[in-house]
Design a protein around this motif. Structure first.
Motif, mmCIF file in Angstrom:
data_model
loop_
_atom_site.group_PDB
_atom_site.id
_atom_site.type_symbol
_atom_site.label_atom_id
_atom_site.label_comp_id
_atom_site.label_asym_id
_atom_site.label_seq_id
_atom_site.Cartn_x
_atom_site.Cartn_y
_atom_site.Cartn_z
ATOM 1 N N ARG A 44 -3.912 9.945 76.143
ATOM 2 C CA ARG A 44 -4.727 10.639 75.143
ATOM 3 C C ARG A 44 -6.075 11.040 75.738
ATOM 4 O O ARG A 44 -6.748 11.943 75.253
ATOM 5 C CB ARG A 44 -4.950 9.699 73.957
ATOM 6 N N PHE A 102 -1.812 14.132 75.026
ATOM 7 C CA PHE A 102 -1.811 13.817 73.590
ATOM 8 C C PHE A 102 -3.232 13.653 73.058
ATOM 9 O O PHE A 102 -3.464 12.934 72.104
ATOM 10 C CB PHE A 102 -0.995 12.548 73.323
ATOM 11 N N ILE A 114 -3.659 14.375 69.301
ATOM 12 C CA ILE A 114 -2.530 13.890 68.491
ATOM 13 C C ILE A 114 -2.952 13.608 67.047
ATOM 14 O O ILE A 114 -2.193 13.821 66.109
ATOM 15 C CB ILE A 114 -1.904 12.638 69.161
#
Lengths: 51, 266
Positions: free
Chosen positions: B163, B170, B173
């Protein structure tokens, strides 16, 4: 150290500046592409999976 | 007058001929260390992600074009007329074309590209087998949890990605909206999933990977996708999990699905 480097470089001041710029770019490239990715694995453990 | 000029010139030149001292070198080294540390922070937060992110998207694009060319070369109806039959037909949403289910990839073997229009029209991150950081997540992008289902298969297709850092596939996300398209492209075609919900769990909650996420011993019937990443950002105390449900499979013969450009303007 850097003063000594400056004096060790040949040519007029603008040639020295040019050489330094090339050197700095080379060092930055090495750090961004090889150095930092390697360090990042050691100092920045991140887990994104469940296990 | 001449004398004085020469002397002052000498004076201005002497400091530049200073000897190298221990403290001088130490100071230079400390300054250098400080600059490198700041550079590292800049790299970690912005520059590295720009480099990796661009690499990911470029690799994904290349792969997509390669598949398109490979497909155009041989007999055009192969993918469409020869689907692998799924053993348990989905009872709910009508699946127009039975999806081709790929065999599970080997560790670090790239099998697909993920498109999420919400993350940008150029978002196309390579997906590979395994979820180890050194082999799949750091160098390639998105990793498939071994033992979970493959795209289009009845059950749960579970993947993980960073992330933050390493191109942060991501990163956004938590910005997914209900019904956002999550599309997996493979050599056979496009598997479209629709985002449903987010969940925050502790790192040991492997139930999110079950064929029916979070439900033990449930009879599998639907096709799910599960995306896991770290939460909060830059920490590893929790995991963020995004779930989606399968919508349709578009064989390569039918061309890219409309869902690929879903909400790109939004």
């Amino acid at each position: 150290m850097y003063a000594a480097l400056w004096h060790a470089l040949p040519g007029p001041w603008w040639v020295r500046v040019l050489i330094l710029v090339v050197l700095i770019v080379a060092v930055l490239y090495g750090l961004f592409v090889f150095g930092f990715p390697w360090i990042s694995q050691l100092v920045n453990p991140q887990e994104v999976t469940v296990e | 007058m001449d004398e004085a000029t020469i002397e002052s010139a000498d004076e201005t030149r002497t400091p530049t001929r200073r000897r190298i001292t221990v403290t001088g070198v130490l100071g230079d080294l400390l300054l250098t260390a400080g600059v490198i540390t700041l550079l590292y922070v800049g790299w970690q937060l912005w520059i590295g992600d720009l480099i990796y992110g661009a690499q990911r998207n470029a690799t994904g694009q290349e792969l997509s074009e390669e598949w398109e060319q490979e497909y155009a070369a041989p007999a055009p109806s192969e993918a469409a007329s020869d689907p692998v039959p799924s053993d348990a037909p989905s009872p709910e949403a009508p699946v127009a074309v039975e999806p081709v289910v790929l065999p599970e990839p080997a560790d670090a073997e790239v099998f697909g590209i993920m498109h999420i229009p919400r993350f940008g029209a150029d978002y196309q991150v390579p997906m590979a087998g395994g979820v180890s950081r050194p082999r799949t997540l750091d160098p390639i992008g998105i990793g498939h949890y071994p033992g979970t289902m493959m795209p289009g298969e009845v059950g749960n297709f579970a993947v993980a990605a960073h992330r933050t850092t390493y191109g942060k596939p991501f990163n956004r996300i938590a910005e997914l909206h209900i019904n956002d398209a999550i599309i997996v492209e493979t050599a056979d075609g496009w598997y479209a999933y629709r985002f449903r919900t987010l969940e925050y769990v502790t790192p040991d909650e492997v139930q999110v990977l079950l064929p029916v996420p979070q439900v033990e011993d449930a009879p599998p019937g639907s096709r799910y996708i599960t995306l896991t990443s770290c939460s909060p950002m830059f920490a590893m105390t929790e995991r963020i999990v995004a779930y989606g449900v399968f919508e349709s499979f578009t064989p390569r013969a039918a061309g890219a699905p409309a869902a690929l450009t879903d909400g790109v303007a939004a």
